[in-house]
Scaffold this motif. Structure first.
Motif, PDB file in Angstrom:
ATOM      1  N   ASP A 293      15.675   2.804  41.303  1.00  0.00           N
ATOM      2  CA  ASP A 293      14.945   3.587  40.046  1.00  0.00           C
ATOM      3  C   ASP A 293      13.302   3.790  40.555  1.00  0.00           C
ATOM      4  OD1 ASP A 293      15.040   4.993  37.394  1.00  0.00           O
ATOM      5  OD2 ASP A 293      13.442   3.440  37.178  1.00  0.00           O
ATOM      6  N   ALA A 294      12.914   4.981  40.020  1.00  0.00           N
ATOM      7  CA  ALA A 294      11.444   5.314  40.422  1.00  0.00           C
ATOM      8  C   ALA A 294      10.622   4.332  39.667  1.00  0.00           C
ATOM      9  CB  ALA A 294      11.287   6.769  40.029  1.00  0.00           C
ATOM     10  N   GLY A 295      11.049   3.851  38.232  1.00  0.00           N
ATOM     11  CA  GLY A 295      10.338   2.869  37.669  1.00  0.00           C
ATOM     12  C   GLY A 295       9.995   1.509  38.294  1.00  0.00           C
ATOM     13  N   GLU A 296      11.062   1.130  39.012  1.00  0.00           N
ATOM     14  CA  GLU A 296      11.250  -0.089  39.668  1.00  0.00           C
ATOM     15  C   GLU A 296      10.426   0.043  40.844  1.00  0.00           C
ATOM     16  OE1 GLU A 296      12.084  -4.014  40.678  1.00  0.00           O
ATOM     17  OE2 GLU A 296      12.131  -3.075  38.635  1.00  0.00           O
ATOM     18  N   ALA A 297      10.497   1.191  41.427  1.00  0.00           N
ATOM     19  CA  ALA A 297       9.719   1.372  42.769  1.00  0.00           C
ATOM     20  C   ALA A 297       8.407   1.250  42.631  1.00  0.00           C
ATOM     21  CB  ALA A 297      10.296   2.545  43.584  1.00  0.00           C
ATOM     22  N   LEU A 298       7.958   1.817  41.339  1.00  0.00           N
ATOM     23  CA  LEU A 298       6.511   1.890  40.973  1.00  0.00           C
ATOM     24  C   LEU A 298       6.068   0.373  40.797  1.00  0.00           C
ATOM     25  CD1 LEU A 298       6.073   5.104  38.796  1.00  0.00           C
ATOM     26  CD2 LEU A 298       4.865   4.714  41.076  1.00  0.00           C
TER      27      LEU A 298
ATOM     28  N   GLN B  28       3.075  -4.360  42.454  1.00  0.00           N
ATOM     29  CA  GLN B  28       2.894  -5.805  42.873  1.00  0.00           C
ATOM     30  C   GLN B  28       2.598  -6.033  44.322  1.00  0.00           C
ATOM     31  OE1 GLN B  28       6.927  -7.592  42.597  1.00  0.00           O
ATOM     32  NE2 GLN B  28       6.069  -9.782  42.675  1.00  0.00           N
ATOM     33  N   ARG B  29       2.881  -5.028  45.359  1.00  0.00           N
ATOM     34  CA  ARG B  29       2.142  -5.130  46.496  1.00  0.00           C
ATOM     35  C   ARG B  29       0.792  -4.874  46.821  1.00  0.00           C
ATOM     36  NH1 ARG B  29       7.116  -2.322  47.662  1.00  0.00           N
ATOM     37  NH2 ARG B  29       5.751  -0.248  48.027  1.00  0.00           N
TER      38      ARG B  29
ATOM     39  N   ARG C 115      -2.932   0.214  39.295  1.00  0.00           N
ATOM     40  CA  ARG C 115      -2.549   0.316  37.988  1.00  0.00           C
ATOM     41  C   ARG C 115      -2.304   1.412  37.186  1.00  0.00           C
ATOM     42  NH1 ARG C 115      -5.356  -4.895  38.577  1.00  0.00           N
ATOM     43  NH2 ARG C 115      -3.719  -6.376  39.223  1.00  0.00           N
ATOM     44  N   PHE C 116      -3.689   2.226  37.288  1.00  0.00           N
ATOM     45  CA  PHE C 116      -3.877   3.264  36.636  1.00  0.00           C
ATOM     46  C   PHE C 116      -2.684   4.410  37.263  1.00  0.00           C
ATOM     47  CE2 PHE C 116      -8.613   2.390  36.338  1.00  0.00           C
ATOM     48  CZ  PHE C 116      -8.644   1.390  35.332  1.00  0.00           C
ATOM     49  N   PHE C 117      -2.398   4.422  38.204  1.00  0.00           N
ATOM     50  CA  PHE C 117      -1.674   5.584  38.983  1.00  0.00           C
ATOM     51  C   PHE C 117      -0.229   5.219  38.611  1.00  0.00           C
ATOM     52  CE2 PHE C 117       1.293   6.428  42.666  1.00  0.00           C
ATOM     53  CZ  PHE C 117       1.305   7.792  42.521  1.00  0.00           C
ATOM     54  N   CYS C 118       0.256   3.931  38.448  1.00  0.00           N
ATOM     55  CA  CYS C 118       1.675   3.738  38.034  1.00  0.00           C
ATOM     56  C   CYS C 118       1.556   3.957  36.358  1.00  0.00           C
ATOM     57  CB  CYS C 118       1.918   2.266  38.446  1.00  0.00           C
ATOM     58  SG  CYS C 118       2.002   1.848  40.235  1.00  0.00           S
ATOM     59  N   ALA C 119       0.640   3.533  35.830  1.00  0.00           N
ATOM     60  CA  ALA C 119       0.756   3.854  34.289  1.00  0.00           C
ATOM     61  C   ALA C 119       0.697   5.057  34.152  1.00  0.00           C
ATOM     62  CB  ALA C 119      -0.307   3.063  33.685  1.00  0.00           C
ATOM     63  N   ALA C 120       0.031   6.116  34.752  1.00  0.00           N
ATOM     64  CA  ALA C 120       0.134   7.356  34.493  1.00  0.00           C
ATOM     65  C   ALA C 120       1.374   8.016  34.727  1.00  0.00           C
ATOM     66  CB  ALA C 120      -0.900   8.125  35.368  1.00  0.00           C
ATOM     67  N   ILE C 121       1.985   7.757  36.089  1.00  0.00           N
ATOM     68  CA  ILE C 121       3.150   8.505  36.059  1.00  0.00           C
ATOM     69  C   ILE C 121       4.335   8.054  35.154  1.00  0.00           C
ATOM     70  CG2 ILE C 121       5.294   8.423  37.884  1.00  0.00           C
ATOM     71  CD1 ILE C 121       3.016   8.237  40.206  1.00  0.00           C
ATOM     72  N   ASN C 122       4.428   6.483  34.803  1.00  0.00           N
ATOM     73  CA  ASN C 122       5.293   5.952  33.722  1.00  0.00           C
ATOM     74  C   ASN C 122       5.155   6.563  32.390  1.00  0.00           C
ATOM     75  OD1 ASN C 122       6.735   4.304  35.498  1.00  0.00           O
ATOM     76  ND2 ASN C 122       5.136   2.810  35.174  1.00  0.00           N
TER      77      ASN C 122
ATOM     78  N   THR D 293       2.201   2.871  54.885  1.00  0.00           N
ATOM     79  CA  THR D 293       3.237   1.944  54.703  1.00  0.00           C
ATOM     80  C   THR D 293       3.721   1.790  53.442  1.00  0.00           C
ATOM     81  OG1 THR D 293       2.566   0.794  56.906  1.00  0.00           O
ATOM     82  CG2 THR D 293       3.727  -0.412  55.355  1.00  0.00           C
ATOM     83  N   GLU D 294       2.816   1.686  52.491  1.00  0.00           N
ATOM     84  CA  GLU D 294       3.286   1.407  51.253  1.00  0.00           C
ATOM     85  C   GLU D 294       4.106   2.597  50.369  1.00  0.00           C
ATOM     86  OE1 GLU D 294       2.925  -1.563  49.751  1.00  0.00           O
ATOM     87  OE2 GLU D 294       1.622  -2.405  51.355  1.00  0.00           O
ATOM     88  N   PHE D 295       3.499   3.753  50.588  1.00  0.00           N
ATOM     89  CA  PHE D 295       4.284   4.866  50.079  1.00  0.00           C
ATOM     90  C   PHE D 295       5.354   5.210  50.883  1.00  0.00           C
ATOM     91  CE2 PHE D 295       0.167   5.456  48.043  1.00  0.00           C
ATOM     92  CZ  PHE D 295       0.493   5.679  46.886  1.00  0.00           C
ATOM     93  N   ARG D 296       5.388   4.943  52.193  1.00  0.00           N
ATOM     94  CA  ARG D 296       6.773   5.081  52.807  1.00  0.00           C
ATOM     95  C   ARG D 296       8.114   4.031  52.252  1.00  0.00           C
ATOM     96  NH1 ARG D 296       6.352   4.557  59.032  1.00  0.00           N
ATOM     97  NH2 ARG D 296       5.157   6.378  58.689  1.00  0.00           N
ATOM     98  N   GLN D 297       7.531   2.934  52.280  1.00  0.00           N
ATOM     99  CA  GLN D 297       8.201   1.813  51.503  1.00  0.00           C
ATOM    100  C   GLN D 297       8.846   2.281  50.176  1.00  0.00           C
ATOM    101  OE1 GLN D 297       7.034  -2.161  51.664  1.00  0.00           O
ATOM    102  NE2 GLN D 297       8.796  -2.863  50.459  1.00  0.00           N
TER     103      GLN D 297
END
Length: 312
Positions: free
Chosen positions: A189-194, A199-200, A207-214, A175-179
């Motif tokens: 924007d991909a950064g806003e989606a991350l 936040q969800r 946090r590690f995952f989002c920071a690595a992609i950014n 559900t989270e990744f589909r959203q």
């Protein structure tokens, strides 16, 4: 007694009637707006869903910290209800608790106590559901990162890899990744989606995952290799954390039972023998004794619980 029961029943009935009317009116408005914008594509449908799902009161009090926290708690628990629906449910359960307390005890203090306990039940249920959901996400997250890395290594873009996770992984990761995939597909924007995903799902792994992609989006690099290393770190961290939770299980449950046993036995004695605490309540030092006992009980529970919490 009759006047007290009437004073408690009237607000409950009014709350239920107003809540039922409000839910019916909002669903009717949603159907009308969807019928009027059926030709606007998926982006228009999402805008209609968000604007109608928020509710009029959520729009008025949208800047309130309480409304924001209630909405965030509902989303993290996997519930799609608005803060208005949550507050109506709390009011209804609190009203039922007040009526039962007044009927059983015949005193305003008993009604107020039962109303507080009843009103806290929906919040405690959402907190428990959020805890269970975050726990399942932590268990599945390393596999989701592996799937994204393999998809990127096979030549797919990040959006396609996220969409694959949203299709193949079990709930609640799906559900989270589909959203997130739908938000990117509709122009976000991909950064806003991350940021919204973080936040969800407010976990350390996310946090590690989002920071690595950014960081990779800003400086470049082999994203598949970064995610492979991140997945290995997350998996080892989860194994260590699971081992630590097993070792501290006795302390955690000791804190729970020590903290809840006086309250549960007090409620049990109060309902089995309504006059059991009358000598204490009639004493002039009763507020001081009860307050001191509750304060020491709370301090002991928090100390034991804090000692049993292990962060990895």
């Amino acid at each position: 007694m009759i006047l007290l029961a009437a004073a408690l029943v009237f607000p409950l009935v009014v709350t239920l009637l107003v809540g039922g009317w409000w839910i019916w009116a909002r669903s009717r408005k949603l159907r009308a707006r969807v019928a009027g914008t059926s030709g606007g594509g998926p982006a228009a449908a999402v805008r209609v869903e968000r604007s109608a799902g928020a509710g009029r009161w959520d729009a008025i009090f949208g800047k309130s910290a309480l409304i924001a926290q209630a909405t965030r708690l509902s989303e993290q628990a996997g519930r799609r209800q608005s803060a208005t629906d949550l507050f109506l449910l709390i009011a209804a359960v609190a009203g039922v608790g007040a009526i039962l307390g007044a009927w059983r005890t015949g005193q305003a203090s008993g009604a107020i106590l039962c109303a507080i306990v009843g009103g806290a039940l929906p919040i405690l249920h959402l907190v428990w559901k959020r805890h269970q959901r975050m726990k399942r996400l932590e268990e599945q997250f390393s596999d989701a990162v592996d799937m994204i890395a393999r998809s990127i290594r096979a030549g797919n873009a990040l959006t396609a890899a996220v969409h694959l996770v949203g299709e193949e992984m079990p709930e609640p990761t799906r559900t989270e990744f589909r959203q997130m995939s739908d938000e990117i597909r509709l122009g976000l924007d991909a950064g806003e989606a991350l940021a919204r995903l973080e936040q969800r799902v407010p976990t350390e792994d996310m946090r590690f995952f989002c920071a690595a992609i950014n960081i990779q989006r800003g400086s470049g690099g082999n994203l598949a290799e970064i995610l492979d290393r991140l997945s290995d770190v997350i998996r080892k961290r989860f194994e260590l954390l699971s081992h630590a939770r097993v070792l501290s299980a006795q302390q955690r449950y000791a804190g729970i039972f020590v903290g809840l046993s006086p309250l549960l036995f007090s409620i049990l004695f109060y309902f089995l023998s309504p006059g059991y605490f009358d000598p204490l309540m009639k004493s002039p030092v009763a507020p001081m004794l009860i307050g001191a006992g509750l304060a020491m009980e709370l301090v002991g529970f928090l100390v034991i619980w804090r000692l049993a919490q292990i962060k990895v």
